[in-house]
Design a protein around this motif. Sequence first.
Motif, PDB file in Angstrom:
ATOM      1  N   ILE A  46       0.809  -1.221   0.000  1.00  0.00           N
ATOM      2  CA  ILE A  46       0.000   0.000   0.000  1.00  0.00           C
ATOM      3  C   ILE A  46       0.840   1.268   0.000  1.00  0.00           C
ATOM      4  N   GLN A  47       2.163   1.149   0.115  1.00  0.00           N
ATOM      5  CA  GLN A  47       2.940   2.377   0.255  1.00  0.00           C
ATOM      6  C   GLN A  47       4.390   2.130  -0.143  1.00  0.00           C
ATOM      7  N   THR A  48       5.011   3.173  -0.676  1.00  0.00           N
ATOM      8  CA  THR A  48       6.445   3.142  -0.982  1.00  0.00           C
ATOM      9  C   THR A  48       7.195   3.895   0.103  1.00  0.00           C
ATOM     10  N   SER A  49       8.330   3.378   0.480  1.00  0.00           N
ATOM     11  CA  SER A  49       9.105   3.988   1.563  1.00  0.00           C
ATOM     12  C   SER A  49       9.710   5.317   1.128  1.00  0.00           C
ATOM     13  N   ILE A  74      12.438  -9.472  -1.182  1.00  0.00           N
ATOM     14  CA  ILE A  74      12.141  -8.126  -0.717  1.00  0.00           C
ATOM     15  C   ILE A  74      11.645  -7.289  -1.897  1.00  0.00           C
ATOM     16  N   TYR A  75      10.526  -6.634  -1.693  1.00  0.00           N
ATOM     17  CA  TYR A  75       9.954  -5.820  -2.767  1.00  0.00           C
ATOM     18  C   TYR A  75      10.682  -4.474  -2.816  1.00  0.00           C
ATOM     19  N   SER A 136      24.461   3.765  -1.675  1.00  0.00           N
ATOM     20  CA  SER A 136      23.314   3.741  -2.593  1.00  0.00           C
ATOM     21  C   SER A 136      22.107   4.406  -1.953  1.00  0.00           C
ATOM     22  N   THR A 137      21.107   4.675  -2.797  1.00  0.00           N
ATOM     23  CA  THR A 137      19.802   5.165  -2.362  1.00  0.00           C
ATOM     24  C   THR A 137      18.734   4.406  -3.143  1.00  0.00           C
ATOM     25  N   PHE A 138      17.773   3.831  -2.435  1.00  0.00           N
ATOM     26  CA  PHE A 138      16.729   3.062  -3.096  1.00  0.00           C
ATOM     27  C   PHE A 138      15.435   3.172  -2.290  1.00  0.00           C
ATOM     28  N   TYR A 139      14.367   2.586  -2.836  1.00  0.00           N
ATOM     29  CA  TYR A 139      13.050   2.622  -2.193  1.00  0.00           C
ATOM     30  C   TYR A 139      12.513   1.198  -2.092  1.00  0.00           C
ATOM     31  N   VAL A 140      11.951   0.868  -0.937  1.00  0.00           N
ATOM     32  CA  VAL A 140      11.287  -0.424  -0.763  1.00  0.00           C
ATOM     33  C   VAL A 140       9.792  -0.183  -0.590  1.00  0.00           C
ATOM     34  N   ALA A 141       9.032  -1.278  -0.486  1.00  0.00           N
ATOM     35  CA  ALA A 141       7.574  -1.156  -0.367  1.00  0.00           C
ATOM     36  C   ALA A 141       7.119  -1.614   1.011  1.00  0.00           C
ATOM     37  N   LEU A 168       7.414  -4.443   6.295  1.00  0.00           N
ATOM     38  CA  LEU A 168       8.164  -4.554   5.051  1.00  0.00           C
ATOM     39  C   LEU A 168       7.510  -5.581   4.136  1.00  0.00           C
ATOM     40  N   ALA A 169       7.345  -5.225   2.887  1.00  0.00           N
ATOM     41  CA  ALA A 169       6.790  -6.170   1.917  1.00  0.00           C
ATOM     42  C   ALA A 169       7.879  -7.187   1.553  1.00  0.00           C
ATOM     43  N   ALA A 170       7.731  -8.390   2.067  1.00  0.00           N
ATOM     44  CA  ALA A 170       8.768  -9.402   1.848  1.00  0.00           C
ATOM     45  C   ALA A 170       8.198 -10.799   2.071  1.00  0.00           C
TER      46      ALA A 170
END
Length: 894
Positions: A46-49, A74-75, A136-141, A168-170
């Motif tokens: 439902i959401q992006t970090s 891991i999404y 690094s820089t990234f986004y999880v769900a 965490l979406a995993a």
Amino acid sequence: MRRKVIYRSVAIRAVILIFAALFILSVFPFRIWQRTITENGGGEIIQTSERVNDYHDVVQKFIAQYDRLESIDIYVEEIELGNYMSMVFYNENMEEIYQRGVYLRDAELPGYVHVRVGLDLNVGETYTMILNGAFSTFYVAYEHAGEDTSPYFVSFAYHDTTVQGLQLAANYNYRQPLTKGMSLLIIAGIMAIAAILILLERMIFRDKKDELITIHRVVRVVGNPIAAISMIVLMVLIYPVKYFDSRPIENAFLELGVLITYVLVFYAINHESDATLDEKLWHNVKHFAQMGIIAAAIWFCCEYMNALFTIYQTLAERKEMICLLLFLCFALPLERVRSIRNAVYAIVAVVAGICYRSAHLMPETEKEYDLHNAAMTYGVIIAVLAGFLIFNIAADIYGRIKEEGGRKLSGVKVSTFGVLFVVFLVILVVFRNTRWWGVAIAAFVIGLMLCYKLYGFKAYPELVVGGLLLNFVVSMIYCWMHRSFAAFNTGRYAFVFHTVTITAEYMTVMECAAAVLLLYKIYTTRELTSFRNRFRYLWKEFILFGFVSAYMIFTISRTSYLACVVMIMCMLALMSTDCKKGKLKYLGMQIGTMILAVVLCFPSAFALQRMFPAIVARPKKFLVETGNFGLYGGGQPDNHLYMNIERFVDLFAEKILNVDIMDYNYPEDDKNFNSEGYSTVGENGVPLTEEQSRAMVYSLPEIVASKQTSPEIKEYLMETGGNELFERRRLEEEAAAAQAEALAEESTEAPEETNEEQEDQTTEDGIEEFSNGRITIFKSYLQQMNLFGHDEMGAVLPSGEIAVHAHNTYIQVMYDNGILSGIVFLLVMAFAFFGGAAYYIKHRDDVPGAILPFAMTVGFGVAAISEWVFQFSNPMTIALVFSLMPIAFKKNNK
């Protein structure tokens, strides 16, 4: 055995049944075949970090549902900058247990990124997984968390702030053995297939002549294809798959190791001669059992040396004693054991032991009740076995004294060394000073001497050597499965121990045993002019010596190197008396064979130890070992934290040769570096300029301060962690300045040292550095010596600390048991040296491995100079005690 013949039909059926049995064992009880159980929260994404980078992380706590977490999906929504994601696991006590970098650029994003973990967990415990940037820089769900989702996901946080209603979406993929029903079904299928194959064999060969074939032919027909397939698989995994490493030099060395390994394997399968030692002890069940008991005793010695708490030391010590008593029991003649009185004793002793144990069991409410009850159980077993031995030996001595006026004991002539050894044991008991291990070792040695003289052991030195090397082989196989060869933090391979120091002592013993065996075979084949013909008779000993030497080299221990070199040099010097003519040729044969064994077996041992633990992926570590958290799980066989030949050569040159021959730099996140080895990205994944890269400017403060940094990148870094970082630093600097100002007001100037004092201190520091601090320890122990010894084994150092031990066995014995004990101990070692040499010269032709007492004395004596190696549960002590028995009596007793 190779030349024994059987019918072809029998051979085929035997092979079918053997393979069926192996497959069944793999299903149960070994349970090699596994199934995957996937657990997840069950909520919708439902959401992006917000940004996850080097300064902002996501934290997911979860309860382990099964004992093996094989992988996690891991999404990941997007990777903004950089290449990797950092994953770290902590246990309930927030102790780091696993870490790795996950390369994200190959994944199809947005989507689930499959991360192999291979981590053993404790069911029901809470674990913490932290994801953050690795430059690094990234986004999880995030997914929905609530009453309708899994209760095994405890809490979730972003950047130290708990987030309610989200997790965490995993997907968490656990590996578990097959169910009982499935296992039974597979076992039934294996049995059915085996039965069908046997029926087909009977149908196909029913009308054909059932010819006789040798067992060796069966071994070749079955063994060669299996060896060939496994060799090809390993070599393909190395290259072109690059399963273990991507570096050309490392892959070439691993390929060489595999090639040498399988040359030896094919030779073992196909060679025609079954030549081994003159007396094939391992073909005799009793003798093989005795060797197995010696191996088990050494194993429990190792367990004792690894134990960190007294209760575990007690357990290991008692298991060791049980093995030693069993070894003595096996010395008793079978006709004496099978008697009515022994049956009566066994019944009475066992019943009494059970009653005593039941009456003294510690209740479950007490702390560590199970460990204490196990220790008591082992104590009862020791009492029963000791009583059995005393009962039988006393009866035998009485019978011999009674028979013919005691003339049957007239041949019992203890040598001067034997008398001195017994005197030392008596002194050790009298001046034990709270140490009961001296009593235990004295009791065992007296029992061993009695059994050795009364009953004898067939080819005794060979029996001892076989037991020691059997322990090494079993330990090596264990290391192949569970003990990774790490390149860092020390890079020195500790084998089955938690410190390299103990490993060095152990490997000295095994090098001695392997050298004794190999040099004996060279002596028996010295008349053969061709190495090829000689190799037929000594190939087993050749390989054993090569592998033991390789693992000894892996330790990069000066103590072990020195002890082994001096020991082998003394052995070669003594064996120069083997022939009156051609001594140089004989010496060249010995040295050449040993060097060739090491040169051939080192790549093989290195490759196997590097690859097998990575394949099995179930590493075992000790609590006090230096952390290499990237190797504790599985799924990373190409991790640069594993040892490789470049790192080993660099480390060996630095530690042993004191030469720096290369600049070893192979980071795990290799995609963050260019071909010249310079980093191309900085923290949070921002790109670096060429000048920043060469100057190794990669931290956030350095990049922000750099003139090469563009305003856009500076602004990005400040927004993604810089503001928080600089504010925190400002507060820390203010606090540090205030503390420094307060200390400055209270401090007074220390008196300056004179130039002469500084020079003396510099000289003393140089000596201390060379001796690793041993000189100061030696002085402290020598200054505190007395006639009767001390209760505690640690002397008080000039710093006021208590030393763990003296790092010198001779000084430690003097300190523990008194000056008199130390003098007698020195005499024991001196008499053992000369007595061992005399024993070899007298019995080299009629006792296999007759040089063992001499060789073990030298190895022990040299190692004792720099380490504490004399204690009941030290492998060196037990090996020495076993080895010295032949020289304790004047008359040889085979």
